[in-house]
Design a protein around this motif. Structure first.
Motif, PDB file in Angstrom:
ATOM      1  N   ASN A 117       0.838  -1.199   0.000  1.00  0.00           N
ATOM      2  CA  ASN A 117       0.000   0.000   0.000  1.00  0.00           C
ATOM      3  C   ASN A 117       0.871   1.247   0.000  1.00  0.00           C
ATOM      4  O   ASN A 117       1.944   1.268   0.602  1.00  0.00           O
ATOM      5  CB  ASN A 117      -0.911   0.015   1.225  1.00  0.00           C
ATOM      6  CG  ASN A 117      -2.188  -0.771   1.007  1.00  0.00           C
ATOM      7  OD1 ASN A 117      -2.336  -1.457  -0.004  1.00  0.00           O
ATOM      8  ND2 ASN A 117      -3.090  -0.713   1.951  1.00  0.00           N
ATOM      9  N   GLN A 128       1.893   4.985   1.122  1.00  0.00           N
ATOM     10  CA  GLN A 128       1.820   5.642   2.424  1.00  0.00           C
ATOM     11  C   GLN A 128       2.151   7.119   2.305  1.00  0.00           C
ATOM     12  O   GLN A 128       2.427   7.622   1.217  1.00  0.00           O
ATOM     13  CB  GLN A 128       2.774   4.950   3.405  1.00  0.00           C
ATOM     14  CG  GLN A 128       2.437   3.491   3.658  1.00  0.00           C
ATOM     15  CD  GLN A 128       3.421   2.803   4.580  1.00  0.00           C
ATOM     16  OE1 GLN A 128       4.506   3.332   4.857  1.00  0.00           O
ATOM     17  NE2 GLN A 128       3.062   1.623   5.066  1.00  0.00           N
ATOM     18  N   ASP A 175      -1.681   8.399   0.932  1.00  0.00           N
ATOM     19  CA  ASP A 175      -2.809   7.815   1.663  1.00  0.00           C
ATOM     20  C   ASP A 175      -4.142   8.310   1.121  1.00  0.00           C
ATOM     21  O   ASP A 175      -5.152   7.600   1.169  1.00  0.00           O
ATOM     22  CB  ASP A 175      -2.725   8.171   3.156  1.00  0.00           C
ATOM     23  CG  ASP A 175      -1.851   7.187   3.928  1.00  0.00           C
ATOM     24  OD1 ASP A 175      -1.655   6.066   3.419  1.00  0.00           O
ATOM     25  OD2 ASP A 175      -1.381   7.543   5.018  1.00  0.00           O
ATOM     26  N   GLU A 234      -5.259   5.966  -1.546  1.00  0.00           N
ATOM     27  CA  GLU A 234      -5.661   4.674  -0.984  1.00  0.00           C
ATOM     28  C   GLU A 234      -7.005   4.787  -0.267  1.00  0.00           C
ATOM     29  O   GLU A 234      -7.873   3.910  -0.399  1.00  0.00           O
ATOM     30  CB  GLU A 234      -4.599   4.163  -0.004  1.00  0.00           C
ATOM     31  CG  GLU A 234      -3.248   3.830  -0.630  1.00  0.00           C
ATOM     32  CD  GLU A 234      -3.209   2.438  -1.252  1.00  0.00           C
ATOM     33  OE1 GLU A 234      -4.256   1.750  -1.253  1.00  0.00           O
ATOM     34  OE2 GLU A 234      -2.123   2.037  -1.737  1.00  0.00           O
ATOM     35  N   THR A 235      -7.207   5.869   0.469  1.00  0.00           N
ATOM     36  CA  THR A 235      -8.464   6.057   1.198  1.00  0.00           C
ATOM     37  C   THR A 235      -9.629   6.233   0.233  1.00  0.00           C
ATOM     38  O   THR A 235     -10.712   5.672   0.437  1.00  0.00           O
ATOM     39  CB  THR A 235      -8.369   7.283   2.125  1.00  0.00           C
ATOM     40  OG1 THR A 235      -7.297   7.085   3.053  1.00  0.00           O
ATOM     41  CG2 THR A 235      -9.662   7.479   2.900  1.00  0.00           C
ATOM     42  N   GLU A 274     -10.491   2.831  -1.150  1.00  0.00           N
ATOM     43  CA  GLU A 274     -11.179   2.014  -0.148  1.00  0.00           C
ATOM     44  C   GLU A 274     -12.631   2.460   0.013  1.00  0.00           C
ATOM     45  O   GLU A 274     -13.548   1.628   0.103  1.00  0.00           O
ATOM     46  CB  GLU A 274     -10.446   2.110   1.191  1.00  0.00           C
ATOM     47  CG  GLU A 274     -11.019   1.214   2.271  1.00  0.00           C
ATOM     48  CD  GLU A 274     -10.242   1.297   3.567  1.00  0.00           C
ATOM     49  OE1 GLU A 274     -10.733   0.760   4.593  1.00  0.00           O
ATOM     50  OE2 GLU A 274      -9.146   1.894   3.578  1.00  0.00           O
ATOM     51  N   ARG A 319       6.116   0.331  -5.660  1.00  0.00           N
ATOM     52  CA  ARG A 319       5.234   1.446  -5.321  1.00  0.00           C
ATOM     53  C   ARG A 319       4.735   2.138  -6.598  1.00  0.00           C
ATOM     54  O   ARG A 319       3.619   2.641  -6.646  1.00  0.00           O
ATOM     55  CB  ARG A 319       5.957   2.445  -4.424  1.00  0.00           C
ATOM     56  CG  ARG A 319       6.327   1.887  -3.053  1.00  0.00           C
ATOM     57  CD  ARG A 319       7.118   2.886  -2.240  1.00  0.00           C
ATOM     58  NE  ARG A 319       6.295   3.994  -1.798  1.00  0.00           N
ATOM     59  CZ  ARG A 319       6.779   5.161  -1.370  1.00  0.00           C
ATOM     60  NH1 ARG A 319       8.085   5.361  -1.351  1.00  0.00           N
ATOM     61  NH2 ARG A 319       5.970   6.116  -0.972  1.00  0.00           N
ATOM     62  N   ARG A 372       1.898   0.061  -7.822  1.00  0.00           N
ATOM     63  CA  ARG A 372       0.730   0.281  -6.965  1.00  0.00           C
ATOM     64  C   ARG A 372       0.081   1.623  -7.279  1.00  0.00           C
ATOM     65  O   ARG A 372      -1.154   1.730  -7.291  1.00  0.00           O
ATOM     66  CB  ARG A 372       1.146   0.210  -5.495  1.00  0.00           C
ATOM     67  CG  ARG A 372       0.012   0.489  -4.498  1.00  0.00           C
ATOM     68  CD  ARG A 372      -1.093  -0.558  -4.562  1.00  0.00           C
ATOM     69  NE  ARG A 372      -2.119  -0.301  -3.551  1.00  0.00           N
ATOM     70  CZ  ARG A 372      -3.251  -0.992  -3.432  1.00  0.00           C
ATOM     71  NH1 ARG A 372      -3.503  -1.986  -4.280  1.00  0.00           N
ATOM     72  NH2 ARG A 372      -4.122  -0.711  -2.489  1.00  0.00           N
ATOM     73  N   VAL A 389      -3.809   1.930  -8.321  1.00  0.00           N
ATOM     74  CA  VAL A 389      -4.776   2.706  -7.538  1.00  0.00           C
ATOM     75  C   VAL A 389      -5.375   3.823  -8.380  1.00  0.00           C
ATOM     76  O   VAL A 389      -6.603   4.019  -8.402  1.00  0.00           O
ATOM     77  CB  VAL A 389      -4.097   3.282  -6.276  1.00  0.00           C
ATOM     78  CG1 VAL A 389      -5.020   4.286  -5.581  1.00  0.00           C
ATOM     79  CG2 VAL A 389      -3.717   2.160  -5.316  1.00  0.00           C
ATOM     80  N   ASN A 417      -3.266  -7.697  -8.659  1.00  0.00           N
ATOM     81  CA  ASN A 417      -4.456  -7.539  -7.810  1.00  0.00           C
ATOM     82  C   ASN A 417      -4.614  -8.711  -6.840  1.00  0.00           C
ATOM     83  O   ASN A 417      -5.614  -9.423  -6.863  1.00  0.00           O
ATOM     84  CB  ASN A 417      -5.696  -7.394  -8.701  1.00  0.00           C
ATOM     85  CG  ASN A 417      -6.886  -6.850  -7.951  1.00  0.00           C
ATOM     86  OD1 ASN A 417      -6.761  -6.362  -6.827  1.00  0.00           O
ATOM     87  ND2 ASN A 417      -8.051  -6.934  -8.563  1.00  0.00           N
ATOM     88  N   GLU A 425      -3.168 -10.483  -2.757  1.00  0.00           N
ATOM     89  CA  GLU A 425      -2.477 -10.382  -1.480  1.00  0.00           C
ATOM     90  C   GLU A 425      -2.294 -11.793  -0.938  1.00  0.00           C
ATOM     91  O   GLU A 425      -2.908 -12.742  -1.440  1.00  0.00           O
ATOM     92  CB  GLU A 425      -3.292  -9.528  -0.500  1.00  0.00           C
ATOM     93  CG  GLU A 425      -4.684 -10.070  -0.233  1.00  0.00           C
ATOM     94  CD  GLU A 425      -5.562  -9.089   0.517  1.00  0.00           C
ATOM     95  OE1 GLU A 425      -5.037  -8.064   0.966  1.00  0.00           O
ATOM     96  OE2 GLU A 425      -6.779  -9.358   0.633  1.00  0.00           O
ATOM     97  N   ARG A 471      -8.078  -8.243  -4.691  1.00  0.00           N
ATOM     98  CA  ARG A 471      -7.788  -7.329  -3.577  1.00  0.00           C
ATOM     99  C   ARG A 471      -8.584  -6.033  -3.744  1.00  0.00           C
ATOM    100  O   ARG A 471      -9.031  -5.429  -2.786  1.00  0.00           O
ATOM    101  CB  ARG A 471      -6.278  -7.063  -3.568  1.00  0.00           C
ATOM    102  CG  ARG A 471      -5.776  -6.063  -2.553  1.00  0.00           C
ATOM    103  CD  ARG A 471      -4.255  -5.951  -2.681  1.00  0.00           C
ATOM    104  NE  ARG A 471      -3.680  -4.930  -1.845  1.00  0.00           N
ATOM    105  CZ  ARG A 471      -2.392  -4.602  -1.871  1.00  0.00           C
ATOM    106  NH1 ARG A 471      -1.565  -5.243  -2.698  1.00  0.00           N
ATOM    107  NH2 ARG A 471      -1.926  -3.647  -1.075  1.00  0.00           N
TER     108      ARG A 471
END
Length: 472
Positions: free
Chosen positions: A59, A61, A65, A68-69, A72, A119, A122, A126, A179, A181, A198
């Protein structure tokens, strides 16, 4: 039949004798130079993950974030715009609030991401999922001929995509290869310890199982990558030992292709066609995916004409491209082979496979280019070595059967489902609206990239058939 009829003809005896002489001469040749390793192209045959990374993507960071938030929050909140006709006002407001949040996000710098390939991937994943969530959650009644994708997503996605040398849109890599984990992070990376899906658009078992089944075929295909690697590292391809090895490699390849077919067949039991077609598949559509579908305008990008924005497709599977290139399947109809292409074959999109490679990460695409430029093309070796032809043709036949199966599966999951009603989970008003929009579509069923599906798949199957070499 007389005994003499069972003996080879004189010309075959001469050919075989000539080949045998060449094989003895070849044993005195110096071994070829060392070939590149698949790991040079980010292909992991040592870890048995192939085109999948050797470990899950971490993820993001820190300042990232916020991405990512948002991702989600989108899962479980947003619904397809086609299903929102007649939806409660609060549901519509929640979706618009999420999209407003996206438009209000700051444009984050990507310099730090460039230091870590994992990263970087990712970030692409995302951002690409966020783009598709943003576009496809807009109520269909409010869409126009074009949809503006906000700069807050576009700017970093364009930079990250350029670094990865891949399309700035959701791809097969994002949805399948990356995709997943680990079920138990303490255990090694094995298929049994990998949880796919995921990130999910629909949250349905059909979507998760589709990613799961697609990844399974990729992992089975690692054996094909190993075979290609072993072939290119043979000291030569003409001595008796090497020819015997090539025959064994082709036997393994045929068996691997059969295993991939079995995996595809198993997906028919795992993935519900109705839920797949109506609940999962629409999220993958890219810009202008149909004659009546809006095109996407990336805010801040001037010339959109050169961007590849079709969305993910099974045609982006690097494993299948590798097998095709190794066996020299002529999808572009550049070689004169038998039987001649049909009229339907000729009107197919001959550039489809090559275009799909632009959606792959640059390393994977370069690996395929290396196979295509091989100094010892397998098909040429087979043509010069009669005793290999039977095993080569068996591998091609297995690939042809796989494509026959793919046509049947695509017919079930796309063509047949295009004439069905949406599942009962969709509100009645939205069901009627979606059926109305489906009825307005012109022409035959298309793939997620907007190509006429049956013509494209049959052309691929027929191109495979034409690779068979005559044995007499």
């Amino acid at each position: 039949m007389y005994l003499i009829d069972l003996l080879p003809s004189p010309i075959h005896l001469v050919n075989d004798a000539f080949w045998l002489l060449r094989s003895f001469q070849a044993t005195r040749r110096i071994s070829q130079e060392a070939q590149p390793s698949p790991s040079d192209f980010d292909v992991n045959i040592r870890t048995n993950t192939g085109f999948l990374p050797a470990s899950p993507l971490p993820n993001l960071q820190g300042p990232y974030d916020i991405w990512e938030t948002a991702l989600e929050d989108a899962q479980g909140l947003l619904k397809l715009g086609d299903t929102l006709f007649g939806a409660p006002a609060e549901e519509l407001a929640a979706g618009e609030a999420w999209r407003h949040r996206i438009r209000s996000m700051p444009i984050l710098p990507t310099d730090v991401l460039m230091e870590d390939p994992m990263r970087l991937r990712r970030a692409h994943q995302v951002l690409a999922f966020l783009v598709h969530f943003y576009v496809h959650s807009i109520p269909s009644d409010s869409t126009t001929e074009s949809i503006v994708v906000p700069r807050s997503l576009v700017a970093p996605l364009m930079t990250v995509s350029a670094a990865l040398e891949m399309a700035p849109v959701l791809t097969f890599s994002d949805t399948v290869l990356w995709n997943w984990e680990l079920v138990d992070p303490r255990l090694p990376v094995t298929f049994e310890n990998m949880r796919f899906g995921r990130i999910l658009f629909s949250g349905t078992d059909a979507e998760r199982n589709f990613y799961h089944g697609s990844a399974r075929t990729e992992l089975i295909g690692v054996e094909a990558l190993q075979i290609i690697h072993e072939y290119h590292n043979l000291p030569n391809v003409t001595d008796l030992s090497s020819v015997s090895k090539i025959n064994r490699l082709l036997e393994r390849l045929a068996a691997t292709i059969q295993d991939i077919s079995s995996s595809i067949q198993a997906m028919r039991e795992e993935v519900d066609p109705l839920m797949f077609y109506w609940e999962a598949r629409p999220w993958w559509n890219g810009s202008g995916s149909g004659p009546d579908e809006p095109v996407w305008a990336y805010e801040g990008v001037g010339d959109m004409s050169k961007l590849d924005l079709s969305g993910p497709s099974a045609g982006q599977s690097s494993v299948m491209h590798a097998i095709d290139l190794f066996l020299d399947i002529d999808h572009k109809l550049q070689q004169r082979r038998h039987p001649a292409p049909s009229k339907e074959n000729k009107r197919a999109d001959h550039g489809f496979m090559e275009r799909m490679r632009r959606y792959m990460p640059g390393g994977h695409r370069k690996y395929l280019e290396w196979i295509a430029r091989s100094p010892r093309p397998l098909r040429n070796v087979v043509q010069d070595t009669p005793v290999i032809r039977e095993h080569y043709n068996a591998a091609v036949a297995a690939l042809k059967k796989l494509r026959d199966l793919h046509i049947r599966v695509a017919c079930l999951y796309v063509v047949t489902m295009s004439h069905t009603r949406p599942p009962p989970t969709c509100p009645v008003a939205a069901v009627l609206r979606r059926m109305e929009r489906e009825a307005q579509r012109q022409g035959p069923a298309t793939g997620t990239g907007g190509n006429e599906l049956s013509v494209l798949l049959k052309a691929g199957r027929d191109a495979t058939t034409r690779a068979v070499l005559r044995t007499n």
